[in-house]
Design a protein around this motif. Structure first.
Motif, PDB file in Angstrom:
ATOM      1  N   ASN A 138      12.766 -20.988  -7.491  1.00  0.00           N
ATOM      2  CA  ASN A 138      11.899 -19.968  -8.088  1.00  0.00           C
ATOM      3  C   ASN A 138      11.025 -20.618  -9.161  1.00  0.00           C
ATOM      4  OD1 ASN A 138      10.756 -17.542  -8.814  1.00  0.00           O
ATOM      5  ND2 ASN A 138      12.400 -17.000 -10.219  1.00  0.00           N
ATOM      6  N   VAL A 139      10.235 -21.629  -8.760  1.00  0.00           N
ATOM      7  CA  VAL A 139       9.425 -22.350  -9.739  1.00  0.00           C
ATOM      8  C   VAL A 139       8.191 -21.543 -10.123  1.00  0.00           C
ATOM      9  CG1 VAL A 139       8.140 -24.456 -10.199  1.00  0.00           C
ATOM     10  CG2 VAL A 139      10.259 -24.550  -8.889  1.00  0.00           C
ATOM     11  N   ARG A 140       7.440 -21.045  -9.131  1.00  0.00           N
ATOM     12  CA  ARG A 140       6.216 -20.289  -9.419  1.00  0.00           C
ATOM     13  C   ARG A 140       6.216 -18.920  -8.746  1.00  0.00           C
ATOM     14  NH1 ARG A 140       1.999 -23.666 -11.412  1.00  0.00           N
ATOM     15  NH2 ARG A 140       0.400 -22.256 -10.621  1.00  0.00           N
ATOM     16  N   ALA A 141       7.369 -18.451  -8.325  1.00  0.00           N
ATOM     17  CA  ALA A 141       7.453 -17.130  -7.695  1.00  0.00           C
ATOM     18  C   ALA A 141       7.305 -16.037  -8.753  1.00  0.00           C
ATOM     19  CB  ALA A 141       8.778 -16.977  -6.968  1.00  0.00           C
ATOM     20  N   PRO A 142       6.760 -14.865  -8.390  1.00  0.00           N
ATOM     21  CA  PRO A 142       6.534 -13.813  -9.390  1.00  0.00           C
ATOM     22  C   PRO A 142       7.798 -13.125  -9.866  1.00  0.00           C
ATOM     23  CG  PRO A 142       5.886 -13.052  -7.219  1.00  0.00           C
ATOM     24  CD  PRO A 142       6.195 -14.509  -7.080  1.00  0.00           C
ATOM     25  N   GLY A 143       8.889 -13.149  -9.094  1.00  0.00           N
ATOM     26  CA  GLY A 143      10.103 -12.453  -9.505  1.00  0.00           C
ATOM     27  C   GLY A 143      10.128 -11.026  -8.991  1.00  0.00           C
ATOM     28  N   SER A 144      10.975 -10.195  -9.583  1.00  0.00           N
ATOM     29  CA  SER A 144      11.143  -8.816  -9.129  1.00  0.00           C
ATOM     30  C   SER A 144       9.893  -7.991  -9.411  1.00  0.00           C
ATOM     31  CB  SER A 144      12.338  -8.176  -9.833  1.00  0.00           C
ATOM     32  OG  SER A 144      12.411  -6.797  -9.512  1.00  0.00           O
ATOM     33  N   ILE A 145       9.546  -7.094  -8.474  1.00  0.00           N
ATOM     34  CA  ILE A 145       8.397  -6.206  -8.672  1.00  0.00           C
ATOM     35  C   ILE A 145       8.825  -4.740  -8.694  1.00  0.00           C
ATOM     36  CG2 ILE A 145       6.745  -7.814  -7.669  1.00  0.00           C
ATOM     37  CD1 ILE A 145       6.856  -6.177  -5.090  1.00  0.00           C
ATOM     38  N   GLY A 146      10.128  -4.471  -8.778  1.00  0.00           N
ATOM     39  CA  GLY A 146      10.568  -3.084  -8.859  1.00  0.00           C
ATOM     40  C   GLY A 146      12.046  -2.946  -8.561  1.00  0.00           C
ATOM     41  N   ALA A 147      12.540  -1.706  -8.640  1.00  0.00           N
ATOM     42  CA  ALA A 147      13.942  -1.417  -8.379  1.00  0.00           C
ATOM     43  C   ALA A 147      14.172  -1.202  -6.887  1.00  0.00           C
ATOM     44  CB  ALA A 147      14.372  -0.198  -9.182  1.00  0.00           C
ATOM     45  N   SER A 148      15.365  -0.760  -6.518  1.00  0.00           N
ATOM     46  CA  SER A 148      15.739  -0.626  -5.106  1.00  0.00           C
ATOM     47  C   SER A 148      15.683   0.833  -4.657  1.00  0.00           C
ATOM     48  CB  SER A 148      17.127  -1.215  -4.883  1.00  0.00           C
ATOM     49  OG  SER A 148      17.515  -1.078  -3.536  1.00  0.00           O
ATOM     50  N   ALA A 149      16.831   1.514  -4.627  1.00  0.00           N
ATOM     51  CA  ALA A 149      16.876   2.873  -4.081  1.00  0.00           C
ATOM     52  C   ALA A 149      16.087   3.861  -4.930  1.00  0.00           C
ATOM     53  CB  ALA A 149      18.322   3.336  -3.963  1.00  0.00           C
ATOM     54  N   ASP A 150      16.033   3.626  -6.226  1.00  0.00           N
ATOM     55  CA  ASP A 150      15.293   4.519  -7.116  1.00  0.00           C
ATOM     56  C   ASP A 150      14.367   3.672  -7.982  1.00  0.00           C
ATOM     57  OD1 ASP A 150      14.410   6.682  -8.541  1.00  0.00           O
ATOM     58  OD2 ASP A 150      16.133   6.723  -9.909  1.00  0.00           O
ATOM     59  N   PRO A 151      13.067   3.796  -7.874  1.00  0.00           N
ATOM     60  CA  PRO A 151      12.288   4.847  -7.209  1.00  0.00           C
ATOM     61  C   PRO A 151      11.948   4.560  -5.751  1.00  0.00           C
ATOM     62  CG  PRO A 151      10.825   3.463  -8.455  1.00  0.00           C
ATOM     63  CD  PRO A 151      12.198   2.915  -8.668  1.00  0.00           C
ATOM     64  N   ALA A 152      12.483   3.493  -5.174  1.00  0.00           N
ATOM     65  CA  ALA A 152      12.268   3.175  -3.757  1.00  0.00           C
ATOM     66  C   ALA A 152      10.802   2.921  -3.428  1.00  0.00           C
ATOM     67  CB  ALA A 152      12.827   4.290  -2.864  1.00  0.00           C
ATOM     68  N   ARG A 153      10.063   2.432  -4.400  1.00  0.00           N
ATOM     69  CA  ARG A 153       8.665   2.073  -4.166  1.00  0.00           C
ATOM     70  C   ARG A 153       8.222   1.127  -5.273  1.00  0.00           C
ATOM     71  NH1 ARG A 153       4.956   5.043  -7.379  1.00  0.00           N
ATOM     72  NH2 ARG A 153       5.991   6.588  -8.712  1.00  0.00           N
ATOM     73  N   VAL A 154       7.056   0.557  -5.099  1.00  0.00           N
ATOM     74  CA  VAL A 154       6.474  -0.318  -6.117  1.00  0.00           C
ATOM     75  C   VAL A 154       5.406   0.470  -6.864  1.00  0.00           C
ATOM     76  CG1 VAL A 154       5.187  -2.442  -6.534  1.00  0.00           C
ATOM     77  CG2 VAL A 154       6.939  -2.376  -4.753  1.00  0.00           C
ATOM     78  N   PHE A 155       5.497   0.492  -8.177  1.00  0.00           N
ATOM     79  CA  PHE A 155       4.528   1.237  -8.976  1.00  0.00           C
ATOM     80  C   PHE A 155       3.129   0.634  -8.848  1.00  0.00           C
ATOM     81  CE2 PHE A 155       8.444   2.287 -11.436  1.00  0.00           C
ATOM     82  CZ  PHE A 155       8.407   3.654 -11.222  1.00  0.00           C
ATOM     83  N   LYS A 156       2.134   1.497  -8.895  1.00  0.00           N
ATOM     84  CA  LYS A 156       0.752   1.031  -8.855  1.00  0.00           C
ATOM     85  C   LYS A 156       0.443   0.202 -10.101  1.00  0.00           C
ATOM     86  CE  LYS A 156      -1.183   4.808  -6.122  1.00  0.00           C
ATOM     87  NZ  LYS A 156      -2.179   5.912  -6.087  1.00  0.00           N
ATOM     88  N   GLY A 157      -0.402  -0.801  -9.917  1.00  0.00           N
ATOM     89  CA  GLY A 157      -0.821  -1.616 -11.050  1.00  0.00           C
ATOM     90  C   GLY A 157       0.060  -2.817 -11.319  1.00  0.00           C
ATOM     91  N   ILE A 158       1.093  -3.039 -10.494  1.00  0.00           N
ATOM     92  CA  ILE A 158       1.939  -4.218 -10.684  1.00  0.00           C
ATOM     93  C   ILE A 158       1.103  -5.475 -10.445  1.00  0.00           C
ATOM     94  CG2 ILE A 158       3.903  -5.505  -9.775  1.00  0.00           C
ATOM     95  CD1 ILE A 158       4.738  -3.149 -11.413  1.00  0.00           C
ATOM     96  N   ARG A 159       1.120  -6.385 -11.399  1.00  0.00           N
ATOM     97  CA  ARG A 159       0.334  -7.608 -11.268  1.00  0.00           C
ATOM     98  C   ARG A 159       0.949  -8.524 -10.218  1.00  0.00           C
ATOM     99  NH1 ARG A 159       0.406  -9.762 -17.209  1.00  0.00           N
ATOM    100  NH2 ARG A 159       2.548  -8.998 -16.964  1.00  0.00           N
ATOM    101  N   GLY A 160       0.124  -9.032  -9.336  1.00  0.00           N
ATOM    102  CA  GLY A 160       0.605  -9.897  -8.270  1.00  0.00           C
ATOM    103  C   GLY A 160      -0.450 -10.902  -7.871  1.00  0.00           C
ATOM    104  N   PRO A 161      -0.172 -11.705  -6.857  1.00  0.00           N
ATOM    105  CA  PRO A 161      -1.175 -12.659  -6.381  1.00  0.00           C
ATOM    106  C   PRO A 161      -2.329 -11.939  -5.694  1.00  0.00           C
ATOM    107  CG  PRO A 161       0.738 -12.663  -4.949  1.00  0.00           C
ATOM    108  CD  PRO A 161       1.082 -11.790  -6.114  1.00  0.00           C
TER     109      PRO A 161
END
Length: 206
Positions: A138-161
């Motif tokens: 995990n040298v340059r990976a972004p890491g976690s972008i959200g939780a699992s079962a709750d809220p079961a989605r990725v929030f808008k505006g999450i910074r990514g590649p």
């Protein structure tokens, strides 16, 4: 004269001020720009002036653009831009030059930033990297972008590649430190958006 003009970014240099300070400046080839259209609130619903800049060959512009320029008595020009609410007393066929600006004036410069293609989160958003030893994957990976079962989605505006650069950027509060009417040059303190030879819009700020 109106406080707006089209310019080409030539590059950066440094000059000495009268008090001995060394200033980093961006050199802009500003104008001359021909007025190719004047918009009025009575006829068009808004006030604006249209400027054309950058001599070119007829084969590099469309026939519609060529006919529009001929109507204004202008030669083939590559870049055409409208400036709203800055019509002033200009009329079609007149010319705007760097003499419309004076040293010490504040301007804002708009242009297209340098495109850097698809980039990761470290370069694009300044994320910290992960450990680089002991078998880390995990040298340059972004890491976690959200939780699992709750809220079961990725929030808008999450910074990514994604795409970096190649966006319209406006740099405000820049000061004009030099004007050369003979060479059509503006010298602006600091940097302005875009690569060398990129076309930018210069307006008075405020």
């Amino acid at each position: 004269m109106m406080p707006a003009i089209l310019a080409r970014k030539l590059g950066m240099t440094q000059i000495f001020q009268e008090d001995g300070r060394l200033e980093r400046v961006t050199v802009l080839e500003a104008g001359p720009c021909l007025v190719t259209a004047v918009r009025t609130a009575e006829r068009d619903g808004y006030d604006a002036v249209q400027l054309a800049f950058g001599a070119t060959k007829e084969k590099h512009i469309t026939r519609a653009e060529l006919g529009h320029l001929r109507k204004a008595g202008a030669p083939p020009l590559r870049h055409v831009k409208e400036f709203r609410d800055e019509r002033g007393e200009l009329k079609m066929g007149e010319t705007v030059t760097v003499e419309a600006f004076a040293p010490g004036a504040k301007v804002k410069v708009s242009g297209t930033s340098k495109g850097k293609g698809f980039q990761g989160t470290v370069k694009r958003h300044g994320f910290s990297r992960g450990p680089v030893s002991h078998g880390s994957h995990n040298v340059r990976a972004p890491g976690s972008i959200g939780a699992s079962a709750d809220p079961a989605r990725v929030f808008k505006g999450i910074r990514g590649p994604g795409q970096m650069g190649n966006h319209r950027v406006t740099q405000r509060g820049l000061e004009i430190v030099g004007v050369d009417p003979e060479l059509n040059l503006l010298m602006v303190r600091g940097g302005v958006p875009g690569p060398p030879n990129g076309v930018v819009e210069v307006r008075t700020d405020g």
